[in-house]
Design a protein around this motif. Sequence first.
Motif, PDB file in Angstrom:
ATOM      1  N   GLY A 160       0.814  -1.210   0.000  1.00  0.00           N
ATOM      2  CA  GLY A 160       0.000   0.000   0.000  1.00  0.00           C
ATOM      3  C   GLY A 160       0.845   1.257   0.000  1.00  0.00           C
ATOM      4  N   GLY A 161       1.973   1.206   0.710  1.00  0.00           N
ATOM      5  CA  GLY A 161       2.863   2.355   0.729  1.00  0.00           C
ATOM      6  C   GLY A 161       3.412   2.687  -0.645  1.00  0.00           C
ATOM      7  N   VAL A 162       3.708   1.656  -1.423  1.00  0.00           N
ATOM      8  CA  VAL A 162       4.203   1.863  -2.784  1.00  0.00           C
ATOM      9  C   VAL A 162       3.135   2.528  -3.658  1.00  0.00           C
ATOM     10  N   LEU A 163       1.878   2.139  -3.463  1.00  0.00           N
ATOM     11  CA  LEU A 163       0.793   2.627  -4.317  1.00  0.00           C
ATOM     12  C   LEU A 163       0.229   3.971  -3.874  1.00  0.00           C
ATOM     13  N   GLU A 164       0.677   4.459  -2.725  1.00  0.00           N
ATOM     14  CA  GLU A 164       0.120   5.690  -2.170  1.00  0.00           C
ATOM     15  C   GLU A 164       0.179   6.834  -3.175  1.00  0.00           C
ATOM     16  N   GLY A 165      -0.961   7.519  -3.351  1.00  0.00           N
ATOM     17  CA  GLY A 165      -1.048   8.671  -4.233  1.00  0.00           C
ATOM     18  C   GLY A 165      -1.202   8.342  -5.700  1.00  0.00           C
ATOM     19  N   SER A 166      -1.239   7.056  -6.036  1.00  0.00           N
ATOM     20  CA  SER A 166      -1.278   6.662  -7.450  1.00  0.00           C
ATOM     21  C   SER A 166      -2.680   6.444  -7.986  1.00  0.00           C
ATOM     22  N   GLY A 167      -3.647   6.205  -7.099  1.00  0.00           N
ATOM     23  CA  GLY A 167      -4.992   5.841  -7.533  1.00  0.00           C
ATOM     24  C   GLY A 167      -5.086   4.424  -8.051  1.00  0.00           C
ATOM     25  N   LYS A 168      -4.001   3.660  -7.923  1.00  0.00           N
ATOM     26  CA  LYS A 168      -4.008   2.279  -8.400  1.00  0.00           C
ATOM     27  C   LYS A 168      -4.726   1.368  -7.401  1.00  0.00           C
ATOM     28  N   PRO A 169      -5.254   0.234  -7.883  1.00  0.00           N
ATOM     29  CA  PRO A 169      -6.018  -0.650  -6.993  1.00  0.00           C
ATOM     30  C   PRO A 169      -5.146  -1.558  -6.139  1.00  0.00           C
ATOM     31  N   LEU A 170      -5.575  -1.744  -4.905  1.00  0.00           N
ATOM     32  CA  LEU A 170      -5.018  -2.732  -3.986  1.00  0.00           C
ATOM     33  C   LEU A 170      -6.194  -3.523  -3.452  1.00  0.00           C
ATOM     34  N   VAL A 171      -6.299  -4.783  -3.852  1.00  0.00           N
ATOM     35  CA  VAL A 171      -7.423  -5.642  -3.460  1.00  0.00           C
ATOM     36  C   VAL A 171      -6.908  -6.672  -2.468  1.00  0.00           C
ATOM     37  N   GLY A 222      -4.866   7.929  -1.365  1.00  0.00           N
ATOM     38  CA  GLY A 222      -4.736   7.843  -2.814  1.00  0.00           C
ATOM     39  C   GLY A 222      -4.538   6.451  -3.358  1.00  0.00           C
ATOM     40  N   VAL A 223      -4.995   5.435  -2.619  1.00  0.00           N
ATOM     41  CA  VAL A 223      -4.951   4.055  -3.098  1.00  0.00           C
ATOM     42  C   VAL A 223      -6.393   3.599  -3.330  1.00  0.00           C
ATOM     43  N   ARG A 224      -6.670   2.990  -4.472  1.00  0.00           N
ATOM     44  CA  ARG A 224      -8.025   2.482  -4.729  1.00  0.00           C
ATOM     45  C   ARG A 224      -8.154   1.114  -4.075  1.00  0.00           C
ATOM     46  N   SER A 225      -8.200   1.138  -2.758  1.00  0.00           N
ATOM     47  CA  SER A 225      -8.192  -0.106  -1.991  1.00  0.00           C
ATOM     48  C   SER A 225      -9.589  -0.686  -1.845  1.00  0.00           C
ATOM     49  N   SER A 226      -9.667  -2.001  -1.818  1.00  0.00           N
ATOM     50  CA  SER A 226     -10.916  -2.708  -1.557  1.00  0.00           C
ATOM     51  C   SER A 226     -10.588  -4.027  -0.891  1.00  0.00           C
ATOM     52  N   VAL A 227     -11.582  -4.571  -0.231  1.00  0.00           N
ATOM     53  CA  VAL A 227     -11.412  -5.833   0.496  1.00  0.00           C
ATOM     54  C   VAL A 227     -12.476  -6.808   0.041  1.00  0.00           C
ATOM     55  N   VAL A 228     -12.062  -8.016  -0.324  1.00  0.00           N
ATOM     56  CA  VAL A 228     -12.992  -9.083  -0.688  1.00  0.00           C
ATOM     57  C   VAL A 228     -13.073 -10.052   0.482  1.00  0.00           C
ATOM     58  N   GLY A 229     -14.228 -10.065   1.146  1.00  0.00           N
ATOM     59  CA  GLY A 229     -14.440 -10.988   2.249  1.00  0.00           C
ATOM     60  C   GLY A 229     -14.815 -12.366   1.706  1.00  0.00           C
ATOM     61  N   LEU A 230     -13.982 -13.337   2.020  1.00  0.00           N
ATOM     62  CA  LEU A 230     -14.224 -14.715   1.584  1.00  0.00           C
ATOM     63  C   LEU A 230     -14.936 -15.485   2.678  1.00  0.00           C
ATOM     64  N   PRO A 231     -15.874 -16.342   2.309  1.00  0.00           N
ATOM     65  CA  PRO A 231     -16.586 -17.136   3.315  1.00  0.00           C
ATOM     66  C   PRO A 231     -15.710 -18.270   3.837  1.00  0.00           C
ATOM     67  N   ARG A 232     -16.234 -19.009   4.804  1.00  0.00           N
ATOM     68  CA  ARG A 232     -15.441 -20.084   5.420  1.00  0.00           C
ATOM     69  C   ARG A 232     -15.046 -21.142   4.405  1.00  0.00           C
ATOM     70  N   THR A 233     -15.878 -21.345   3.399  1.00  0.00           N
ATOM     71  CA  THR A 233     -15.611 -22.380   2.409  1.00  0.00           C
ATOM     72  C   THR A 233     -15.562 -21.782   1.015  1.00  0.00           C
TER      73      THR A 233
END
Length: 303
Positions: free
Chosen positions: A105-116, A158-169
Amino acid sequence: MTATDIRRFLMRVFVTGASGWIGSAVVPELLGAGHRVLGLARSDDSAASIAAAGAEVLRGDLDDLDTLRAGAAGSDGVIHLAFIHDFTDIEASVTADRRAIETMGGVLEGSGKPLVIASGTPALPGHVATERDESAPGSPVAGRMANARAALGMAARGVRSSVVGLPRTVHGDGDRHGFIARLVGIARDTGVSGYVGDGSNRWPAVHVLDAAYLFRLAVERAPAGSRLHAVGDEGVPILDIAEVISRHLNVPTASVSAGDLGFLGQVLSIDQPASAALTRELLGWRPVQPGLIEDMDKGHYFG
């Protein structure tokens, strides 16, 4: 849309955990959509698997922060799937995960690039958890939830961050180490397909190919700060899972103590259904693969 317009949206995506169970579905999903993939590999076997899929290889692991920086810096976006599944020292695994997220995330800071980031769906006993919820204190996924919050906080930097929550299975043909595979292994070893309590506790589930599709949608166009859920089945009763295992292995079902199932006993003891309604509305994601029970009945967990 012209060919030039399409190429403008294609990315070089750095994927950690690229040879893992989910990564091995995400990589071809990305490649099939025209993206290029740089996959992190910590072993010769992993490197060979990533290369065979048609991706570039970057050798290293989650503790090699300089390599993570290089991978993120040389890419248009990052999908972080790798996690050290050492349930004997989960705190160390969560710490390694947090450092990796902070580094990339530190590398992508200010870039608007995605971090998933891959995380887990919340565990809220008796409540169908949505993307707006977080786990109750003491949940088995609480540590990863804290890391997810840190990733989402990078949206303000400035990071287009998102989180994908995965279920138990996260199920499918080829799953050899997930919770379903472990339950099958325990039933083989003990001669009993066990469940905790009355078996009414529910697990959310998703097919690995549906999950891979959501990761692609997230890296392509999830808004900064998005919480997403990769949920196909909102809640499958544990008794239903035990009965499928019983039928295929020809062993009885029985209620057992949580301790008889090792670390899985704690997970089985919690009712933790989850919804993906908000994710479907936001990104138009629709699971199309078989649900958990139908997939188990195909027999590949019992071969």
